[in-house]
Design a protein around this motif. Sequence first.
Motif, short mmCIF file in Angstrom:
data_model
loop_
_atom_site.label_atom_id
_atom_site.label_comp_id
_atom_site.label_asym_id
_atom_site.label_seq_id
_atom_site.Cartn_x
_atom_site.Cartn_y
_atom_site.Cartn_z
N PHE A 132 0.77 -1.12 0.14
CA PHE A 132 0.03 -0.27 -0.02
C PHE A 132 0.82 1.23 0.02
CE2 PHE A 132 -2.97 -3.08 1.18
CZ PHE A 132 -4.32 -2.71 0.99
N PRO A 133 0.96 2.00 -1.18
CA PRO A 133 1.78 2.79 -1.04
C PRO A 133 1.73 4.09 -0.22
CG PRO A 133 1.21 2.62 -3.24
CD PRO A 133 0.30 1.78 -2.28
N THR A 134 0.53 4.73 0.16
CA THR A 134 0.27 5.73 1.23
C THR A 134 0.75 5.23 2.39
OG1 THR A 134 -1.76 6.33 -0.32
CG2 THR A 134 -1.60 7.30 2.33
N LEU A 135 0.36 3.82 3.01
CA LEU A 135 0.68 3.64 4.23
C LEU A 135 2.10 2.75 4.19
CD1 LEU A 135 -2.56 1.64 5.09
CD2 LEU A 135 -2.10 3.62 5.71
N SER A 136 2.75 2.88 3.09
CA SER A 136 4.06 2.45 2.85
C SER A 136 4.39 1.03 3.61
CB SER A 136 5.13 3.45 3.39
OG SER A 136 6.60 3.08 3.30
N GLN A 137 3.57 0.17 3.49
CA GLN A 137 3.52 -1.19 3.93
C GLN A 137 2.76 -2.13 3.27
OE1 GLN A 137 1.48 -0.41 8.05
NE2 GLN A 137 -0.46 -1.08 7.27
N TYR A 138 3.23 -3.34 3.57
CA TYR A 138 2.36 -4.56 3.12
C TYR A 138 1.31 -5.11 4.13
CZ TYR A 138 6.15 -4.87 -0.70
OH TYR A 138 7.05 -4.72 -1.69
N LYS A 139 0.36 -5.72 3.31
CA LYS A 139 -0.86 -6.33 4.03
C LYS A 139 -1.73 -6.62 3.15
CE LYS A 139 -4.05 -2.35 4.48
NZ LYS A 139 -4.86 -1.53 5.51
N THR A 140 -2.59 -7.49 3.73
CA THR A 140 -3.64 -8.23 2.73
C THR A 140 -4.63 -7.12 2.28
OG1 THR A 140 -5.08 -8.97 4.65
CG2 THR A 140 -3.48 -10.47 3.89
N ASN A 141 -5.44 -7.38 1.29
CA ASN A 141 -6.31 -6.55 0.80
C ASN A 141 -7.64 -7.23 0.63
OD1 ASN A 141 -7.71 -4.12 -0.18
ND2 ASN A 141 -6.63 -4.52 -2.34
N PRO A 142 -8.79 -6.74 1.23
CA PRO A 142 -10.00 -7.68 1.09
C PRO A 142 -10.80 -7.08 -0.03
CG PRO A 142 -10.23 -5.95 2.88
CD PRO A 142 -8.80 -5.84 2.32
N ALA A 143 -10.39 -5.90 -0.52
CA ALA A 143 -11.17 -5.39 -1.98
C ALA A 143 -9.96 -5.18 -2.97
CB ALA A 143 -11.55 -3.93 -1.11
N MET A 144 -10.65 -4.49 -3.94
CA MET A 144 -10.10 -4.14 -5.13
C MET A 144 -9.99 -2.76 -5.46
SD MET A 144 -10.29 -5.86 -9.03
CE MET A 144 -11.89 -4.96 -9.34
N GLU A 169 -13.62 6.08 8.10
CA GLU A 169 -12.37 6.78 8.06
C GLU A 169 -11.60 6.35 6.88
OE1 GLU A 169 -8.91 8.32 10.88
OE2 GLU A 169 -10.09 6.41 11.39
N GLU A 170 -11.41 5.12 6.56
CA GLU A 170 -10.52 4.65 5.62
C GLU A 170 -11.27 4.76 4.13
OE1 GLU A 170 -8.35 0.37 4.07
OE2 GLU A 170 -9.22 0.53 6.13
N THR A 171 -12.42 4.41 4.08
CA THR A 171 -13.18 3.97 2.69
C THR A 171 -14.18 5.34 2.56
OG1 THR A 171 -14.97 2.82 3.56
CG2 THR A 171 -12.80 1.73 2.72
N GLY A 172 -14.32 6.33 3.27
CA GLY A 172 -15.04 7.28 2.95
C GLY A 172 -16.57 6.95 3.14
N ASN A 173 -17.40 7.55 2.39
CA ASN A 173 -18.83 7.38 2.09
C ASN A 173 -18.94 5.82 1.34
OD1 ASN A 173 -20.03 9.64 3.09
ND2 ASN A 173 -19.55 10.73 1.21
N THR A 174 -19.56 4.88 1.90
CA THR A 174 -19.54 3.69 1.52
C THR A 174 -20.99 2.89 1.46
OG1 THR A 174 -17.31 3.47 2.70
CG2 THR A 174 -18.80 1.22 1.92
N VAL A 175 -21.60 2.57 0.31
CA VAL A 175 -22.78 1.95 0.09
C VAL A 175 -22.63 0.54 -0.29
CG1 VAL A 175 -24.55 2.02 -1.66
CG2 VAL A 175 -23.40 4.27 -1.10
N THR A 176 -23.50 -0.34 0.49
CA THR A 176 -23.56 -1.62 0.61
C THR A 176 -24.66 -1.95 -0.10
OG1 THR A 176 -21.99 -1.86 2.47
CG2 THR A 176 -23.44 -3.82 1.73
N TYR A 216 -5.99 7.47 3.75
CA TYR A 216 -5.26 6.08 3.61
C TYR A 216 -4.79 5.77 2.10
CZ TYR A 216 -6.86 5.02 8.10
OH TYR A 216 -7.09 5.00 9.52
N TYR A 217 -5.39 6.71 1.16
CA TYR A 217 -5.09 6.31 -0.34
C TYR A 217 -4.59 7.67 -1.17
CZ TYR A 217 -7.60 2.01 0.58
OH TYR A 217 -8.15 0.91 0.94
N SER A 218 -4.13 8.64 -0.26
CA SER A 218 -3.60 9.82 -0.89
C SER A 218 -2.56 9.74 -2.11
CB SER A 218 -3.07 10.95 0.20
OG SER A 218 -1.91 10.27 0.82
N VAL A 219 -1.58 8.94 -2.08
CA VAL A 219 -0.68 8.54 -2.93
C VAL A 219 -1.45 7.80 -4.00
CG1 VAL A 219 1.31 7.05 -3.38
CG2 VAL A 219 0.94 8.55 -1.24
#
Length: 242
Positions: A132-144, A169-176, A216-219
């Motif tokens: 994840f470029p913005t976080l500058s770290q590796y982690k799993t990603n449950p989405a695309m 906070e991470e995904t902003g306005n989110t619709v399910t 979380y996704y500024s970069v």
Amino acid sequence: MKKEKGFYISLLSGIVCIAVIAALCMNVFSKPESISENVPMAEETELVVPTPVAATAAPEQETEEKDSEEASSARVQSEVKEKKQEKKKEKKETMKQVSAKDNLHFDQETGLLWPVEGDILIEYSADKVVFFPTLSQYKTNPAMIIGSEVGQSVKASASGIVKSIVKNEETGNTVTVAIGDGFKVIYGQLKDVTVSKGDSVSEGQVLGKIAKPTKYYSVEGPNLYYQVKQKNETVNPLVFLR
């Protein structure tokens, strides 16, 4: 002599009779005067009739109370009617939603419509870590994470019912959106959302627009957070996108 004597006797008898009659007449005519003189007349008094205030006021008061009761009753009936109509409307909407939910079916062979046009910035990865470029770290990603432009329209990938609209906070306005058979599609990083919770949506319907990315996704830049779940388990969206 006898004749003269008889004449005087008759004359005397007549005078006596006249005197008696005169005395009787005087006695009769003198009694009212006596009574009038001896008995004082009643003084004249002015008869004052009290004004029936209560009698005149009572009908008006009764009329006002009756009008007030009628107005209150009409207001109560109106409120009851409105509440009944609201309940009927809510029940109708609920039945409509339940019916729509029962009729939902996700055809996995047909798959999902791409919600936006763009490159995949961060791929789905539930089994291994990705960077994840913005976080500058590796982690799993449950989405695309799909790259996009601010203001670009986001379309529903399939018909369904809006289950929730939240701000994360991470995904902003989110619709399910529930699309049937236990599948849900989650759209994040939105603005100008055009749907509400409980709405039925059709495939291709605009749900909102791409917003500026959260911190979380500024970069990565503007993007659509796109996640697919099957019975609350994340799955790879690419498997279903056509």
